[in-house]
Scaffold this active site. Structure first.
Site, PDB file in Angstrom:
ATOM      1  N   LYS A 278     -24.083  -3.430  32.507  1.00  0.00           N
ATOM      2  CA  LYS A 278     -23.838  -3.243  30.840  1.00  0.00           C
ATOM      3  C   LYS A 278     -23.463  -4.434  29.825  1.00  0.00           C
ATOM      4  CE  LYS A 278     -22.221   2.130  31.620  1.00  0.00           C
ATOM      5  NZ  LYS A 278     -21.677   2.928  32.377  1.00  0.00           N
TER       6      LYS A 278
ATOM      7  N   GLN B 243     -15.242   3.216  32.348  1.00  0.00           N
ATOM      8  CA  GLN B 243     -15.909   3.573  33.372  1.00  0.00           C
ATOM      9  C   GLN B 243     -15.423   4.596  34.361  1.00  0.00           C
ATOM     10  OE1 GLN B 243     -19.135   2.699  34.190  1.00  0.00           O
ATOM     11  NE2 GLN B 243     -19.383   4.491  35.277  1.00  0.00           N
TER      12      GLN B 243
ATOM     13  N   ASP C  71     -18.459   5.913  23.352  1.00  0.00           N
ATOM     14  CA  ASP C  71     -19.154   6.859  25.168  1.00  0.00           C
ATOM     15  C   ASP C  71     -18.735   8.575  24.164  1.00  0.00           C
ATOM     16  OD1 ASP C  71     -20.471   7.567  26.952  1.00  0.00           O
ATOM     17  OD2 ASP C  71     -19.112   7.230  28.594  1.00  0.00           O
TER      18      ASP C  71
END
Lengths: 282, 282
Positions: free
Chosen positions: B56, B100, B123
């Site tokens: 990323k 994450q 996200d």
């Protein structure tokens, strides 16, 4: 098979069980000087909505829950409605707020729902309340979906691993009941107006939830023999979304209309109001 | 049918299309003195997670998006993680925050996700972000579900009225992709570890989404001839959740692993970061 061999899911009995548990809790709150209070908001003069709100107020009264009725004209603006909701948010004597759906066209219903403080959102209409429910940790899931789950629990009807088909995808009914059934380990199919070959999909279901708002929409030959049928519809003339007699022929268990999901929805609303009073009552 | 007649859904091509549109937007932001910035948080030393975070970061760099890497030891407490997130919430140079998944056992991942400010939740991991997505008005739906929708859109594969079967019900993948497919007018069935006779349910699907986290879990003979297969899995050894060769025999279109959903997920994360920079960049 005759009707006598079918299990009629008696919403009044389920509601009575919920209310019975509330009585002792309301008495204990009274000892602390707290009376649970539900505020209902009715915008415009829709007669069905007025009836629902009156029924909810009466149910509160019978149980010793106080209720405040806010009635606003159909000409109310979104801003005025939100201001009325904020006033109830700030009122420490109010534990739950119910904005009767639907509001008149021209009002942004979503914005109004969002204005309800999460700790008073006893019908789970805010996006946050919805998501907490979808993730399985809501204080107050929407009342009709919660009522459907309460009926299944009361009659010990198995959910885990069963295929549930929900007809309808509204934010206060089809979507949250799909989420609750999924969290209870059902395999869940959500259908709607764009679903192709609906009958054949409903025929797969062990559990059918009708939440579509069309009288007698669900046909008898859509029901797999032995399926459980829950009718969340309530249309003019006391008619549900399910063709009751025809579906009963195949179902093993079915909710009638009236006296099915409806009274359990109201009992759930009262329960959530008492829950809120216990948490934030003083 | 030979492989040549199958449509391989090329994630790199879809990702390239998304990134191409971002370049001009990043240039315009630069004229305003704004560089989009993604903060990634990695807790503990899981090698796969470290790889994802590095990928990323590299993707940001190639496009001129800055990135901040926060690395915390596996011994981090929930409170410490939340404090680190709050610091990024308050940092005006940071536009998006990605924690994450998964975090080490002992950390309350849900509490940590909730700490992310909604305007930086690129996200879609907060409950509020999830619900906005479920209701169809999220700024930032979860990236992998959004990537799946982007692939379907890129290849103009029809969704409306089709039966989509999602295998998996996690809060960041199975549930949000089910919601997005439903909002795109698919009939949606969500399956999971408790689903009975999974194969026969998957066989109903026009669109199959595998989001289960088990290598080669979805078998070839589960796929209805002509179905579209989307593999959101990524298991050790570059293996998806789908038995690719076997499923391709029946599918009309299928995503490979790697170079399927994965690169589109990363491109979507970059897009959301640019979206956030345009909204809140200064």
């Amino acid at each position: 098979m005759s009707h006598a061999e079918k299990l009629i899911l008696d919403g009044n009995a389920v509601a009575a069980g919920i209310k019975e548990q509330l009585e002792a809790r309301i008495a204990r709150l009274a000892e602390r000087g707290i009376t649970p209070c539900l505020a209902t908001i009715l915008v415009g003069g829709d007669p069905s909505s007025a009836t629902y709100v009156r029924m909810k107020g009466n149910a509160c009264k019978r149980l010793g829950i106080s209720s405040i009725r806010v009635e606003l004209p159909a000409s109310t603006t979104t801003e005025e409605l939100i201001a009325a909701i904020r006033k109830l948010n700030d009122d420490k004597s109010v534990h739950g707020i119910l904005l009767q759906h639907p509001v008149p066209h021209g009002i942004d219903e979503r914005a109004a729902f969002e204005a309800i403080a999460i700790e008073k959102d006893v019908d789970g209409v805010t996006t946050l309340g919805f998501a907490q429910n979808a993730f399985g940790f809501a204080d107050y899931p929407s009342c009709t979906p919660a009522a459907i789950m309460a009926i299944l629990a009361h009659y010990k009807l198995p959910i885990r691993g069963r295929h549930a088909v929900v007809i309808g995808r509204s934010p206060i009914l089809g979507k949250p009941v799909s989420a609750m059934l999924l969290n209870a380990d059902a395999t869940v199919t959500t259908c709607h107006s764009r679903t192709e070959d609906l009958a054949s999909i409903v025929r797969l279901a062990d559990i059918v939830v009708a939440a579509v708002g069309k009288p007698k929409f669900v046909q008898g030959d859509w029901i797999k023999p032995g399926a459980v049928v829950l009718d969340a519809g309530y249309n003019p003339g006391n008619v549900g979304d399910v063709d009751y007699e025809a579906c009963m022929a195949n179902a093993s268990a079915i909710t009638p209309v009236p006296a099915g999901v409806g009274p359990v929805t109201i009992a759930t609303l009262l329960k959530h109001t008492v829950d809120a009073a216990e948490k934030f009552g003083g």
